[in-house]
Design a protein around this motif. Structure first.
Motif, PDB file in Angstrom:
ATOM      1  N   LEU A   1      32.973 -13.533 -11.711  1.00  0.00           N
ATOM      2  CA  LEU A   1      34.020 -13.886 -12.671  1.00  0.00           C
ATOM      3  C   LEU A   1      33.636 -13.318 -14.028  1.00  0.00           C
ATOM      4  CD1 LEU A   1      34.382 -17.655 -11.705  1.00  0.00           C
ATOM      5  CD2 LEU A   1      35.553 -15.696 -10.708  1.00  0.00           C
ATOM      6  N   SER A   2      34.417 -12.393 -14.538  1.00  0.00           N
ATOM      7  CA  SER A   2      34.122 -11.747 -15.820  1.00  0.00           C
ATOM      8  C   SER A   2      34.880 -12.430 -16.954  1.00  0.00           C
ATOM      9  CB  SER A   2      34.511 -10.269 -15.764  1.00  0.00           C
ATOM     10  OG  SER A   2      33.750  -9.608 -14.787  1.00  0.00           O
ATOM     11  N   PHE A   3      34.188 -12.611 -18.081  1.00  0.00           N
ATOM     12  CA  PHE A   3      34.768 -13.266 -19.242  1.00  0.00           C
ATOM     13  C   PHE A   3      34.692 -12.345 -20.452  1.00  0.00           C
ATOM     14  CE2 PHE A   3      33.560 -16.601 -16.432  1.00  0.00           C
ATOM     15  CZ  PHE A   3      34.438 -17.642 -16.654  1.00  0.00           C
ATOM     16  N   ALA A   4      35.635 -12.515 -21.376  1.00  0.00           N
ATOM     17  CA  ALA A   4      35.621 -11.796 -22.651  1.00  0.00           C
ATOM     18  C   ALA A   4      35.842 -12.820 -23.756  1.00  0.00           C
ATOM     19  CB  ALA A   4      36.719 -10.737 -22.690  1.00  0.00           C
ATOM     20  N   ALA A   5      35.030 -12.743 -24.788  1.00  0.00           N
ATOM     21  CA  ALA A   5      35.158 -13.666 -25.914  1.00  0.00           C
ATOM     22  C   ALA A   5      36.171 -13.108 -26.903  1.00  0.00           C
ATOM     23  CB  ALA A   5      33.808 -13.849 -26.591  1.00  0.00           C
ATOM     24  N   LYS A   6      37.001 -14.001 -27.435  1.00  0.00           N
ATOM     25  CA  LYS A   6      38.014 -13.594 -28.412  1.00  0.00           C
ATOM     26  C   LYS A   6      38.057 -14.589 -29.558  1.00  0.00           C
ATOM     27  CE  LYS A   6      41.011 -10.981 -25.469  1.00  0.00           C
ATOM     28  NZ  LYS A   6      42.265 -10.298 -25.638  1.00  0.00           N
ATOM     29  N   VAL A   7      38.424 -14.104 -30.705  1.00  0.00           N
ATOM     30  CA  VAL A   7      38.728 -14.945 -31.859  1.00  0.00           C
ATOM     31  C   VAL A   7      40.219 -14.718 -32.103  1.00  0.00           C
ATOM     32  CG1 VAL A   7      38.274 -15.437 -34.283  1.00  0.00           C
ATOM     33  CG2 VAL A   7      36.410 -14.672 -32.793  1.00  0.00           C
ATOM     34  N   GLY A   8      41.017 -15.712 -31.764  1.00  0.00           N
ATOM     35  CA  GLY A   8      42.461 -15.507 -31.758  1.00  0.00           C
ATOM     36  C   GLY A   8      42.790 -14.470 -30.697  1.00  0.00           C
TER      37      GLY A   8
ATOM     38  N   VAL B   1      32.222 -24.933 -11.552  1.00  0.00           N
ATOM     39  CA  VAL B   1      33.145 -23.812 -11.322  1.00  0.00           C
ATOM     40  C   VAL B   1      33.756 -23.951  -9.939  1.00  0.00           C
ATOM     41  CG1 VAL B   1      33.389 -21.308 -11.198  1.00  0.00           C
ATOM     42  CG2 VAL B   1      31.764 -22.327 -12.823  1.00  0.00           C
ATOM     43  N   ARG B   2      35.084 -23.886  -9.889  1.00  0.00           N
ATOM     44  CA  ARG B   2      35.811 -24.024  -8.634  1.00  0.00           C
ATOM     45  C   ARG B   2      36.816 -22.893  -8.485  1.00  0.00           C
ATOM     46  NH1 ARG B   2      36.004 -27.934 -11.843  1.00  0.00           N
ATOM     47  NH2 ARG B   2      38.224 -28.216 -12.005  1.00  0.00           N
TER      48      ARG B   2
ATOM     49  N   GLY C   1      46.541 -24.616  -3.553  1.00  0.00           N
ATOM     50  CA  GLY C   1      46.163 -25.600  -4.568  1.00  0.00           C
ATOM     51  C   GLY C   1      44.844 -26.302  -4.298  1.00  0.00           C
ATOM     52  N   SER C   2      44.292 -26.149  -3.108  1.00  0.00           N
ATOM     53  CA  SER C   2      43.007 -26.767  -2.813  1.00  0.00           C
ATOM     54  C   SER C   2      41.891 -26.022  -3.557  1.00  0.00           C
ATOM     55  CB  SER C   2      42.744 -26.787  -1.305  1.00  0.00           C
ATOM     56  OG  SER C   2      42.659 -25.470  -0.804  1.00  0.00           O
ATOM     57  N   GLU C   3      40.801 -26.731  -3.827  1.00  0.00           N
ATOM     58  CA  GLU C   3      39.696 -26.160  -4.588  1.00  0.00           C
ATOM     59  C   GLU C   3      38.456 -26.004  -3.725  1.00  0.00           C
ATOM     60  OE1 GLU C   3      39.031 -28.457  -8.114  1.00  0.00           O
ATOM     61  OE2 GLU C   3      41.090 -28.195  -8.810  1.00  0.00           O
ATOM     62  N   GLU C   4      37.739 -24.929  -3.962  1.00  0.00           N
ATOM     63  CA  GLU C   4      36.501 -24.628  -3.266  1.00  0.00           C
ATOM     64  C   GLU C   4      35.423 -24.400  -4.328  1.00  0.00           C
ATOM     65  OE1 GLU C   4      34.096 -24.077  -0.062  1.00  0.00           O
ATOM     66  OE2 GLU C   4      36.242 -24.427   0.106  1.00  0.00           O
ATOM     67  N   PRO C   5      34.297 -25.140  -4.285  1.00  0.00           N
ATOM     68  CA  PRO C   5      33.257 -24.934  -5.290  1.00  0.00           C
ATOM     69  C   PRO C   5      32.623 -23.551  -5.166  1.00  0.00           C
ATOM     70  CG  PRO C   5      32.491 -26.443  -3.603  1.00  0.00           C
ATOM     71  CD  PRO C   5      33.935 -26.161  -3.307  1.00  0.00           C
TER      72      PRO C   5
ATOM     73  N   THR D   1      40.861 -19.938 -11.106  1.00  0.00           N
ATOM     74  CA  THR D   1      39.597 -20.678 -11.155  1.00  0.00           C
ATOM     75  C   THR D   1      39.756 -21.881 -12.068  1.00  0.00           C
ATOM     76  OG1 THR D   1      38.738 -19.441 -13.041  1.00  0.00           O
ATOM     77  CG2 THR D   1      38.213 -18.603 -10.852  1.00  0.00           C
ATOM     78  N   ARG D   2      38.863 -22.869 -11.905  1.00  0.00           N
ATOM     79  CA  ARG D   2      38.776 -24.021 -12.802  1.00  0.00           C
ATOM     80  C   ARG D   2      37.299 -24.258 -13.069  1.00  0.00           C
ATOM     81  NH1 ARG D   2      43.056 -27.083  -9.456  1.00  0.00           N
ATOM     82  NH2 ARG D   2      44.937 -26.429 -10.524  1.00  0.00           N
ATOM     83  N   SER D   3      37.000 -24.735 -14.273  1.00  0.00           N
ATOM     84  CA  SER D   3      35.624 -25.074 -14.621  1.00  0.00           C
ATOM     85  C   SER D   3      35.634 -25.968 -15.844  1.00  0.00           C
ATOM     86  CB  SER D   3      34.822 -23.801 -14.922  1.00  0.00           C
ATOM     87  OG  SER D   3      35.351 -23.160 -16.066  1.00  0.00           O
TER      88      SER D   3
END
Length: 135
Positions: free
Chosen positions: A32-39, A71-72, A78-82, A131-133
């Motif tokens: 899972l790739s993330f990017a930080a943003k300010v606004g 992290v799921r 709609g079901s979640e998997e860890p 994803t959910r976390s």
């Protein structure tokens, strides 16, 4: 004087699966790739961000790090998997991942040059929609 900075980590890649083609494999690796943003602007230690928060302040970042846990992966139904995190002992341990967006340049003098912008783990290879976390 209270300043509110809108700093958000946005998941860029919906889900980047890197599974093997072996039919006996029951788990698949997800990155899972993330990017930080300010606004709406990409985070950078060398940028002054104007108009931040309710006071529309100019902000010079000093750091941008966060912990993510629980992290799921959410299936189409709609079901979640860890997501079982890869245990590297530096960025990920047990069920906690550490994301570090600052690189020690500009005004981020208290940080280190190492960055980490992804969470890696394994889960069952079923269709995933989001994803959910907790951060």
């Amino acid at each position: 004087m209270a300043r509110t900075a809108l700093l958000s980590a946005v998941c860029l890649a919906a889900l980047s699966g890197c599974g093997e083609g072996d039919e006996d494999v029951v788990l698949k690796t997800f990155a899972l790739s993330f990017a930080a943003k300010v606004g709406d602007e990409p985070f950078s230690c060398t940028t002054t961000f104007d108009g931040v928060g309710t006071t529309r302040s100019a902000v010079k970042p000093l750091d941008f790090r966060m912990y993510v846990y629980d992290v799921r992966l959410v299936r189409d139904d709609g079901s979640e998997e860890p997501l079982s995190l890869e245990q590297d002992g530096i960025w990920q341990r047990d069920e906690v991942a550490f994301l570090d967006f600052e690189d020690g340049t500009g005004t981020c003098e208290t940080g280190s040059p190492e960055t980490r912008t992804e969470i890696v783990g394994v889960s069952t290879p079923s269709p995933i929609s989001t994803t959910r976390s907790t951060a």
